[in-house]
Scaffold this active site. Structure first.
Site, PDB file in Angstrom:
ATOM      1  N   CYS A   1       0.839  -1.201   0.000  1.00  6.83           N
ATOM      2  CA  CYS A   1       0.000   0.000   0.000  1.00  6.83           C
ATOM      3  C   CYS A   1       0.875   1.252   0.000  1.00  6.83           C
ATOM      4  CB  CYS A   1      -0.920  -0.012   1.216  1.00  6.83           C
ATOM      5  SG  CYS A   1      -1.878   1.489   1.356  1.00  6.83           S
TER       6      CYS A   1
ATOM      7  N   CYS B   1      -0.425   4.135   2.103  1.00  6.93           N
ATOM      8  CA  CYS B   1      -0.259   3.987   3.555  1.00  6.93           C
ATOM      9  C   CYS B   1       1.195   4.233   3.967  1.00  6.93           C
ATOM     10  CB  CYS B   1      -0.619   2.578   4.017  1.00  6.93           C
ATOM     11  SG  CYS B   1      -2.037   1.863   3.237  1.00  6.93           S
ATOM     12  N   ASP B   2       2.139   3.721   3.179  1.00  7.55           N
ATOM     13  CA  ASP B   2       3.522   3.664   3.638  1.00  7.55           C
ATOM     14  C   ASP B   2       4.497   4.560   2.871  1.00  7.55           C
ATOM     15  OD1 ASP B   2       2.730   1.746   5.507  1.00  7.55           O
ATOM     16  OD2 ASP B   2       2.911   0.146   4.025  1.00  7.55           O
TER      17      ASP B   2
END
Ligand code: NDP
Length: 311
Positions: free
Chosen positions: A136, A139-140
């Site tokens: 992701c 997200c990261d």
């Protein structure tokens, strides 16, 4: 175990689940929705949604999902956190266990559990989970500002993630196993025109290395060809974008699924092989997997559930 009886249970909180909840709420079915592992669904792992009708400037994906959730709440949907961990669909009411601790008995059920990211199956993906391996980018990606990352895949997701990461990272390698990208033309162009992205066609990742998290990837070029070659590429982050697996495991003993695990529905309807159980969104859609198609099937599922319950 604590048991609760509901009329309509919806599992999943992506566009399919929330749309089903909006329609079922407006039909006075008092739907109960369990949001699952990722409230808001897969879209919350992306950035801007540019192709959802009604948003000509695009809309932040998290905002879109929050708006859908609020719209469902406005019409009386009871939205809860919790993951469906077990299912017994052998008779009505259907029995769904939530978080292994609560039993919900439902007269009708809408499964909108979506799909989860696929991994290559390398031992190193587990070894470096949370230490440089991610599925992701949204997200990261933040952790890789001014660093070097690789994205695996050649579809729309891979191109989107590579483009997003390029806005943060110093350099992005896109590892593509074929000599071409499968993504839509517009996404391909964005990747090809981005100076920070280097596409490595006909490359496969064989493993990762590093003492303190991911420090590089073992690559093979032209796998299986006479000129096959192997080399190591230093990277700080390794992102998977090679597609998704439908989240249908707990229903497989009861529902018909295809080879990949997608729930099979009757023609263009969300009806499964069990009357009263409907499947909507990516868990039943190997073809389109779009927010708008998921929303549409959630609408159909709610209408079907209403007809079923009124019978
Ligand atoms: P896709 O199935 O479209 O693409 C998967 C990619 O991963 C392919 O390039 C595939 O390679 C590659 N791949 C699969 N397995 C491996 C493996 N073991 N090793 C190396 N590479 C592998 O998945 P996406 O998630 O990209 O997209 C899913 C759907 O969602 C599509 O319909 C897409 O159009 C849509 N989508 C739309 C977006 C938008 O409109 N904004 C954004 C994101 C997705 P190969 O080509 O060789 O099979």
């Amino acid at each position: 175990m604590e048991t609760e009886k509901v009329r309509l249970l919806i599992i999943g909180s992506g566009p399919a689940g929330y749309t089903a909840a909006i329609y079922a709420g407006r039909a006075n079915l008092s739907p109960v929705l369990y949001a699952g592992l990722q409230p808001g669904g897969q879209l919350t792992t992306t950035t801007i949604v540019e192709n959802f009708p009604g948003h000509p400037q695009g809309i932040d994906a998290n905002q879109l999902m929050e708006d859908m959730r609020q719209q469902a709440v406005n019409f009386g949907a009871d939205i809860r956190n919790g993951v469906a961990t077990k299912a017994d669909l052998s008779s009505r009411p259907f029995k769904i266990t939530i978080d292994d601790e609560k039993l919900i008995e439902a007269d009708a059920l809408i499964i909108a559990t979506g799909a989860a990211a696929r991994y290559l199956g390398l031992e190193d993906e587990k070894k470096y989970a949370g230490m440089g391996v991610s599925a992701c980018a949204t997200c990261d990606g933040f952790f890789y500002r001014k660093k070097v990352v690789a994205v695996v895949g050649g579809g729309d997701t891979a191109c989107e993630e590579a483009t997003y990461l390029a806005s943060l990272a110093k350099k992005v390698y896109l590892i593509v196993r074929k000599p071409f990208l499968r993504a839509s033309k517009i996404m391909q162009e964005r990747v090809m025109q981005n100076e920070k992205i280097e596409v490595l066609f006909e490359h496969n990742a064989e493993g990762l290395f590093g003492d303190n998290g991911v420090e590089g990837v073992h690559l093979v070029k032209r796998l299986g060809e006479p000129d096959e070659s192997h080399y190591d590429l230093p990277i700080d982050g390794f992102f998977l974008a090679i597609g998704h697996k439908p989240s249908s495991d707990i229903f497989k003993d009861y529902l018909e699924v295809d080879k990949a695990g997608y729930i099979v529905t009757e023609g263009a309807t969300p009806r499964t092989n069990i009357p009263g159980v409907f499947a909507a969104g990516d868990v039943a859609d190997p073809h389109y997997r779009q927010a708008i198609t998921a929303a549409a099937s959630g609408c159909k599922a709610a209408i079907e559930a209403e007809r079923f319950l009124l019978k």
